[in-house]
Design a protein around this motif. Structure first.
Motif, PDB file in Angstrom:
ATOM      1  N   ASN A 372       0.811  -1.231   0.000  1.00  0.00           N
ATOM      2  CA  ASN A 372       0.000   0.000   0.000  1.00  0.00           C
ATOM      3  C   ASN A 372       0.842   1.278   0.000  1.00  0.00           C
ATOM      4  O   ASN A 372       0.340   2.358   0.272  1.00  0.00           O
ATOM      5  N   ILE A 373       2.155   1.139  -0.282  1.00  0.00           N
ATOM      6  CA  ILE A 373       2.994   2.344  -0.437  1.00  0.00           C
ATOM      7  C   ILE A 373       3.489   2.374  -1.877  1.00  0.00           C
ATOM      8  O   ILE A 373       3.935   1.352  -2.412  1.00  0.00           O
ATOM      9  N   TYR A 374       3.382   3.524  -2.502  1.00  0.00           N
ATOM     10  CA  TYR A 374       3.682   3.662  -3.933  1.00  0.00           C
ATOM     11  C   TYR A 374       4.702   4.791  -4.107  1.00  0.00           C
ATOM     12  O   TYR A 374       4.710   5.749  -3.323  1.00  0.00           O
ATOM     13  N   ILE A 375       5.513   4.681  -5.157  1.00  0.00           N
ATOM     14  CA  ILE A 375       6.491   5.755  -5.413  1.00  0.00           C
ATOM     15  C   ILE A 375       6.383   6.234  -6.866  1.00  0.00           C
ATOM     16  O   ILE A 375       5.953   5.482  -7.752  1.00  0.00           O
ATOM     17  N   ILE A 376       6.779   7.491  -7.054  1.00  0.00           N
ATOM     18  CA  ILE A 376       6.918   8.064  -8.409  1.00  0.00           C
ATOM     19  C   ILE A 376       8.289   8.739  -8.409  1.00  0.00           C
ATOM     20  O   ILE A 376       8.501   9.730  -7.710  1.00  0.00           O
ATOM     21  N   THR A 377       9.224   8.203  -9.173  1.00  0.00           N
ATOM     22  CA  THR A 377      10.586   8.758  -9.144  1.00  0.00           C
ATOM     23  C   THR A 377      11.316   8.374 -10.435  1.00  0.00           C
ATOM     24  O   THR A 377      10.771   7.662 -11.278  1.00  0.00           O
ATOM     25  N   GLY A 378      12.553   8.890 -10.601  1.00  0.00           N
ATOM     26  CA  GLY A 378      13.382   8.522 -11.759  1.00  0.00           C
ATOM     27  C   GLY A 378      12.871   9.106 -13.064  1.00  0.00           C
ATOM     28  O   GLY A 378      12.874   8.443 -14.098  1.00  0.00           O
ATOM     29  N   HIS A 379      12.481  10.397 -13.027  1.00  0.00           N
ATOM     30  CA  HIS A 379      11.840  11.007 -14.200  1.00  0.00           C
ATOM     31  C   HIS A 379      12.778  11.321 -15.342  1.00  0.00           C
ATOM     32  O   HIS A 379      12.313  11.635 -16.428  1.00  0.00           O
ATOM     33  N   SER A 380      14.083  11.346 -15.075  1.00  0.00           N
ATOM     34  CA  SER A 380      15.039  11.798 -16.074  1.00  0.00           C
ATOM     35  C   SER A 380      14.653  13.234 -16.488  1.00  0.00           C
ATOM     36  O   SER A 380      14.081  13.955 -15.683  1.00  0.00           O
ATOM     37  N   GLY A 381      14.912  13.625 -17.734  1.00  0.00           N
ATOM     38  CA  GLY A 381      14.515  14.984 -18.167  1.00  0.00           C
ATOM     39  C   GLY A 381      13.093  15.020 -18.688  1.00  0.00           C
ATOM     40  O   GLY A 381      12.709  15.960 -19.374  1.00  0.00           O
ATOM     41  N   ASN A 382      12.292  14.007 -18.369  1.00  0.00           N
ATOM     42  CA  ASN A 382      10.922  13.929 -18.880  1.00  0.00           C
ATOM     43  C   ASN A 382       9.904  13.909 -17.739  1.00  0.00           C
ATOM     44  O   ASN A 382       8.936  13.142 -17.756  1.00  0.00           O
TER      45      ASN A 382
END
Ligand SMILES: Cc1cc2nc3c(=O)[nH]c(=O)nc-3n(C[C@H](O)[C@H](O)[C@H](O)COP(=O)(O)OP(=O)(O)OC[C@H]3O[C@@H](n4cnc5c(N)ncnc54)[C@H](O)[C@@H]3O)c2cc1C
Ligand code: FES
Length: 545
Positions: A372-382
């Motif tokens: 139940n824990i989520y991440i949003i990361t590692g976008h680079s230049g986008n």
């Protein structure tokens, strides 16, 4: 220029001393601080494009949300972006094909194209006044690259189903005469802070709760603490650019880079609205090879703003190429003037942090090992499209809806064909610990003039010292609280930066970029009064000359 170099970082507003055009041209987006215990369906940590888009999508799907932001909304890297909204990936489609295969490269192209469409639809649906435009994007050869790169990329974009075209000229760039370019049609651009403001109003309008100046701590499967209060939640989304839940080991799968931006006036109508990128420095020592990225933004009735970026390096390692932070701007101005000779004086300059994933795709999904824990990361230049995809994908996971992109972006994925890059980056990371045995860059505190900082060696101790404009000395341990590397002084953004995994701290030791989650340890340092006084007298003398 619209910067005020003597002010220390206001970390509620932004993560560096130089303000971006976006934050300088809008009012900060401040809501209220959390002042009570609270319960919700989904807790979202982080108020950049990723967190706010997630809040927006979840509310549209009928979920209840609470979003907490440590500073003001957009005070992280979103407020320091250049806001190209594009499906042209900095890491190239032919690399994606190599790593993931043709089918997944096609899924990636499809996801970014849909993210652009999502932003366009949201702007229209919510009536957001943010200068959003559809514009073409042009990828052209950098000085030391060969046409083979463009040929490979063109074929890969076609394989991925994109409507690209190969052009014999780089539109509007006379300096690139005789060079080829790939045209990406129907890309986008906007004023990012105005877009965030529109999203915020829509979120609040749908009953979402947003708290600013509210830092989530002790993030767990039950929720988090913030400002001394409990937030209980069934799902927790960590949208902090670099995850700040301390059991996450994403720092072994992605690397932080600094990237630089300059902005200058240009007479309206002299250049078309478009996005330009070069293919990057193929001789770069960095795996995330630096490329240049340029666009225009509406400024006033007679002028546009030309915004140009590039000259990247691993965080805290600018000097490894013998190009200190301040010289990166000089190089960027030279590069830009050559291609846009009509640019006028500089109005803005700023730098920011991008997180480069090992295999080119962002990490969006369940935190490895958690339900139940989520991440949003590692976008680079986008990050404009990856952040938007973060909101779309996590909403589908949380609401149990099928989504074709879940596996592609899964933080638990294992990819092959990246071993060389991985070992190179790990080697770089390990090498940073050598700073424990080298001397600091400043001999003692008396060398520091007001507004200056540096690292001092004292016996076995390493001290991060900064003298403020009122001549007060601030001293902290220079040992990064994440995993113990020695920090470096960043004279341009007035911060202490960690060369190992990219954490950053203000001159007073407050953490402004993870993965570190705690501030620097304060240290008491006694200055020799006589030396300190003679320094002040010298300053006074200088003032009177
Ligand atoms: C100079 C530059 C140029 C760029 N250009 C482009 C571009 O042209 N196109 C593109 O697509 N991408 C670009 N990017 C990348 C893009 O801007 C970023 O990837 C994106 O903005 C990241 O958004 P985010 O919401 O994930 O993170 P952020 O915007 O950094 O938001 C995270 C937020 O979390 C908050 N936070 C952290 N810890 C806590 C905590 N414990 N509690 C509460 N809040 C917390 C922070 O204060 C921050 O506001 C650029 C980046 C830079 C730096
Ligand atoms: S960020 Fe990991 S040691 Fe500093």
């Amino acid at each position: 220029m619209n910067t005020s170099p003597s002010e220390p970082i206001d970390s509620n507003l932004t993560s560096g001393e130089n303000k971006s055009f976006w934050t300088a041209s809008t009012e900060p987006i401040i809501i209220e601080k959390l002042k009570e215990n609270i319960k919700t369906d989904v807790l979202i940590v982080g108020g950049g494009i990723s967190g706010l888009t997630t809040a927006y999508c979840l509310l549209k799907a009928g979920r209840q949300i609470v979003l907490v932001e440590d500073g003001y909304l957009g005070s992280g890297e979103t407020g320091r972006t250049t806001a190209h909204i594009t499906c042209a990936l900095g890491d190239r489609y032919f690399e994606l094909e190599k790593i993931f295969g043709k089918e997944k490269a096609m899924l990636a192209a499809n996801s970014h194209t849909k993210a652009i469409q999502f932003i366009a639809n949201t702007v229209k649906h919510e009536n957001i006044d943010c200068n959003f435009k559809r514009v073409p994007g042009y990828l052209f050869l950098s000085g030391n690259d060969t046409k083979e790169t463009l040929d490979k990329e063109y074929t890969a974009t076609k394989n991925a189903g994109l409507l690209t075209e190969m052009l014999e000229q780089v539109p509007a760039l006379a300096s690139e005469e005789g060079k080829w370019a790939i045209k990406f049609p129907e890309q986008g651009q906007f004023h990012i802070m105005k877009y965030l403001k529109g999203l915020t109003e829509a979120i609040i309008g749908m009953g979402g709760k947003i708290y600013t100046e509210t830092k989530a701590e002790e993030i767990s499967r039950e929720g988090a603490k913030a400002n001394g209060f409990e937030i209980k939640a069934k799902h927790i989304v960590v949208a902090t650019n670099t995850p700040v839940n301390d059991w996450v080991a994403m720092h072994t799968k992605q690397w932080a880079y600094r990237t630089y931006v300059i902005a200058a006036k240009i007479k309206k109508g002299t250049w078309p609205y478009a996005l330009w990128w070069d293919t990057g420095d193929i001789d770069s020592q960095w795996i995330g090879a630096s490329y240049h990225y340029v666009r225009l933004e509406e400024l006033d009735d007679t002028n546009d703003l030309l915004i140009s970026g590039g000259e990247d390096h691993r965080v805290g390692q600018a000097d490894d190429e013998n190009i200190p932070e301040e010289d990166r701007y000089i190089k960027l101005v030279e590069w830009t003037k050559k291609r846009f000779p009509v640019m006028e004086n500089l109005e803005y300059k700023w730098s920011g942090q991008v997180v480069e994933p090992i295999d080119s795709m962002a990490f969006i999904g369940k935190n490895p090992g958690d339900e139940n824990i989520y991440i949003i990361t590692g976008h680079s230049g986008n990050g404009m499209t990856h952040g938007t995809l973060g909101g779309i994908i996590l909403t589908d996971i949380i609401t149990g809806k099928e989504n074709p992109w879940i596996d592609l972006y899964s933080p638990s994925r294992i990819t092959f064909n990246t071993a060389g890059d991985y070992l190179h980056e790990v080697g770089n990371m390990v090498a940073q610990y050598a700073d424990w045995v080298t001397k600091g860059d400043v001999k003692d505190t008396n060398e520091l003039k007001p507004g200056q900082g540096g690292i001092i060696s004292s016996g076995l101790k390493k001290i991060a010292a900064y003298r403020d404009e009122e001549n007060n000395l601030h001293t902290c341990s220079a040992v990064c609280p994440h995993l113990g590397a020695i920090l470096q002084w960043n004279a341009e953004e007035k911060s202490f930066d960690c060369p190992a995994h990219g954490s950053r701290f203000t001159t007073e030791g407050k953490v402004i970029n993870g993965p570190a989650i705690t501030d620097l340890k304060k240290l008491e340092v006694k200055e020799e009064k006589s030396l300190q006084q003679s320094h002040s007298i010298e300053e006074e003398l200088n003032k009177t000359i």
